[in-house]
Scaffold this motif. Sequence first.
Motif, PDB file in Angstrom:
ATOM      1  N   UNK A  59       0.872  -1.166   0.000  1.00 52.70           N
ATOM      2  CA  UNK A  59       0.000   0.000   0.000  1.00 52.70           C
ATOM      3  C   UNK A  59       0.912   1.220   0.000  1.00 52.70           C
ATOM      4  N   UNK A  60       0.520   2.239  -0.744  1.00 55.68           N
ATOM      5  CA  UNK A  60       1.351   3.447  -0.847  1.00 55.68           C
ATOM      6  C   UNK A  60       0.455   4.682  -0.776  1.00 55.68           C
ATOM      7  N   UNK A  61       1.050   5.800  -0.438  1.00 53.95           N
ATOM      8  CA  UNK A  61       0.296   7.049  -0.327  1.00 53.95           C
ATOM      9  C   UNK A  61      -0.204   7.503  -1.696  1.00 53.95           C
ATOM     10  N   UNK A  62      -1.451   7.929  -1.752  1.00 53.08           N
ATOM     11  CA  UNK A  62      -2.007   8.403  -3.015  1.00 53.08           C
ATOM     12  C   UNK A  62      -1.302   9.664  -3.515  1.00 53.08           C
ATOM     13  N   UNK A  63      -0.633  10.374  -2.619  1.00 59.98           N
ATOM     14  CA  UNK A  63       0.089  11.587  -3.006  1.00 59.98           C
ATOM     15  C   UNK A  63       1.515  11.297  -3.473  1.00 59.98           C
ATOM     16  N   UNK A 117       0.570  -2.728 -11.190  1.00 60.00           N
ATOM     17  CA  UNK A 117      -0.728  -2.074 -11.385  1.00 60.00           C
ATOM     18  C   UNK A 117      -1.197  -1.558 -10.041  1.00 60.00           C
ATOM     19  N   UNK A 118      -1.945  -0.465 -10.070  1.00 54.93           N
ATOM     20  CA  UNK A 118      -2.516   0.112  -8.865  1.00 54.93           C
ATOM     21  C   UNK A 118      -3.926  -0.414  -8.678  1.00 54.93           C
ATOM     22  N   UNK A 119      -4.297  -0.688  -7.425  1.00 56.68           N
ATOM     23  CA  UNK A 119      -5.609  -1.250  -7.126  1.00 56.68           C
ATOM     24  C   UNK A 119      -6.277  -0.373  -6.062  1.00 56.68           C
ATOM     25  N   UNK A 120      -7.208   0.461  -6.488  1.00 55.35           N
ATOM     26  CA  UNK A 120      -7.910   1.350  -5.559  1.00 55.35           C
ATOM     27  C   UNK A 120      -9.175   0.642  -5.088  1.00 55.35           C
ATOM     28  N   UNK A 121      -8.948  -0.357  -4.227  1.00 52.82           N
ATOM     29  CA  UNK A 121     -10.043  -1.200  -3.749  1.00 52.82           C
ATOM     30  C   UNK A 121      -9.904  -1.363  -2.244  1.00 52.82           C
ATOM     31  N   UNK A 122     -10.961  -1.047  -1.512  1.00 52.03           N
ATOM     32  CA  UNK A 122     -10.918  -1.062  -0.051  1.00 52.03           C
ATOM     33  C   UNK A 122     -10.502  -2.418   0.498  1.00 52.03           C
ATOM     34  N   UNK A 148      -7.624  -3.799  16.089  1.00 50.71           N
ATOM     35  CA  UNK A 148      -7.593  -3.161  17.409  1.00 50.71           C
ATOM     36  C   UNK A 148      -7.808  -1.650  17.315  1.00 50.71           C
ATOM     37  N   UNK A 149      -7.517  -1.074  16.153  1.00 53.78           N
ATOM     38  CA  UNK A 149      -7.746   0.365  15.964  1.00 53.78           C
ATOM     39  C   UNK A 149      -9.228   0.592  15.659  1.00 53.78           C
ATOM     40  N   UNK A 154      -9.576   3.805  11.069  1.00 59.98           N
ATOM     41  CA  UNK A 154      -8.941   3.019  10.008  1.00 59.98           C
ATOM     42  C   UNK A 154      -9.440   3.446   8.637  1.00 59.98           C
ATOM     43  N   UNK A 155     -10.749   3.631   8.510  1.00 57.75           N
ATOM     44  CA  UNK A 155     -11.320   4.033   7.221  1.00 57.75           C
ATOM     45  C   UNK A 155     -10.800   5.400   6.790  1.00 57.75           C
ATOM     46  N   UNK A 156     -10.665   6.313   7.745  1.00 61.68           N
ATOM     47  CA  UNK A 156     -10.151   7.648   7.420  1.00 61.68           C
ATOM     48  C   UNK A 156      -8.691   7.565   6.959  1.00 61.68           C
ATOM     49  N   UNK A 157      -7.882   6.754   7.657  1.00 57.93           N
ATOM     50  CA  UNK A 157      -6.483   6.593   7.281  1.00 57.93           C
ATOM     51  C   UNK A 157      -6.359   5.899   5.916  1.00 57.93           C
ATOM     52  N   UNK A 158      -7.225   4.921   5.679  1.00 57.35           N
ATOM     53  CA  UNK A 158      -7.129   4.129   4.453  1.00 57.35           C
ATOM     54  C   UNK A 158      -7.490   4.943   3.206  1.00 57.35           C
ATOM     55  N   UNK A 159      -8.239   6.010   3.367  1.00 51.73           N
ATOM     56  CA  UNK A 159      -8.598   6.855   2.221  1.00 51.73           C
ATOM     57  C   UNK A 159      -7.359   7.485   1.570  1.00 51.73           C
ATOM     58  N   UNK A 160      -6.277   7.571   2.344  1.00 52.63           N
ATOM     59  CA  UNK A 160      -5.070   8.242   1.840  1.00 52.63           C
ATOM     60  C   UNK A 160      -4.109   7.302   1.126  1.00 52.63           C
ATOM     61  N   UNK A 161      -4.440   6.006   1.071  1.00 54.80           N
ATOM     62  CA  UNK A 161      -3.519   5.044   0.456  1.00 54.80           C
ATOM     63  C   UNK A 161      -4.215   4.245  -0.640  1.00 54.80           C
ATOM     64  N   UNK A 162      -3.386   3.624  -1.472  1.00 51.68           N
ATOM     65  CA  UNK A 162      -3.879   2.828  -2.596  1.00 51.68           C
ATOM     66  C   UNK A 162      -3.068   1.539  -2.664  1.00 51.68           C
ATOM     67  N   UNK A 163      -3.658   0.497  -3.202  1.00 52.58           N
ATOM     68  CA  UNK A 163      -2.969  -0.784  -3.303  1.00 52.58           C
ATOM     69  C   UNK A 163      -2.038  -0.851  -4.498  1.00 52.58           C
ATOM     70  N   UNK A 164      -0.956  -1.582  -4.337  1.00 52.44           N
ATOM     71  CA  UNK A 164       0.009  -1.812  -5.412  1.00 52.44           C
ATOM     72  C   UNK A 164       0.246  -3.312  -5.534  1.00 52.44           C
ATOM     73  N   UNK A 165       0.176  -3.808  -6.764  1.00 54.01           N
ATOM     74  CA  UNK A 165       0.467  -5.216  -7.026  1.00 54.01           C
ATOM     75  C   UNK A 165       1.513  -5.304  -8.123  1.00 54.01           C
TER      76      UNK A 165
END
Length: 221
Positions: A59-63, A117-122, A148-149, A154-165
């Motif tokens: 996972x990497x930062x969308x920015x 490829x980038x995967x923008x999938x929750x 545990x978080x 978690x959902x707010x933090x996850x909005x800032x990242x995207x998946x990488x494969x």
Amino acid sequence: MYIPKHYLEEDWEQAQYLIEHYPLATVVTSFGEEGIIANHFPLLYKEDKETGKKYLIAHIAKKNHQIPSLQQNDDILVIFQSHNSYISPSYYPTKAETHKFVPTWDFASVHIKGKSRLIDDFDFVRDQLNALTTQQEKGRAEPWKVSEAPEPYLKAMQKAIIGLEIEIDSFSCKYKFEQAMPRKEIDGVIKGLAEDKLPEVSELTKTANERAELKKSKATN
């Protein structure tokens, strides 16, 4: 990567060992006017049991400025590297007799070429977060879990990242740990590294040479 035959590791298991034990990799791409771009991501190894295809996921930062060059790129280079160390001539027992030794540097590395490829999938991103955390928390008395978080956090933090494969196409693997040296000198290096409080490199030297000796024995039988 330059790999003299003494240091070549052709078995995928040794490359996988580096990926799983040293997951922070350097990901290198080339993109337009920006030229060569490199960033460092912790990557998780995954294998599709049905197809046999091998992947690295992250996972990497969308920015992150490397994002454009990671979208559908067929020419990715990923580099993993082990613990490494300067090797003092004083480690070699014969040095005291001949002084015909110079320093070197010992390490292991695997270079992987593949397609990204980038995967923008929750769910993909959450699964990667869970799997990477489980891998890294393994062995702790009370392993931390992503769950545990608080979920809203978690959902707010996850909005800032995207998946990488990254689908793995090929690899080259180098374990440089004194395999070209006589056994007496190898044992001296193993002992010297341990005494200098470098147990990880000492153990890598030990196991790399055990594999080299086994390989040589099989070749002569």
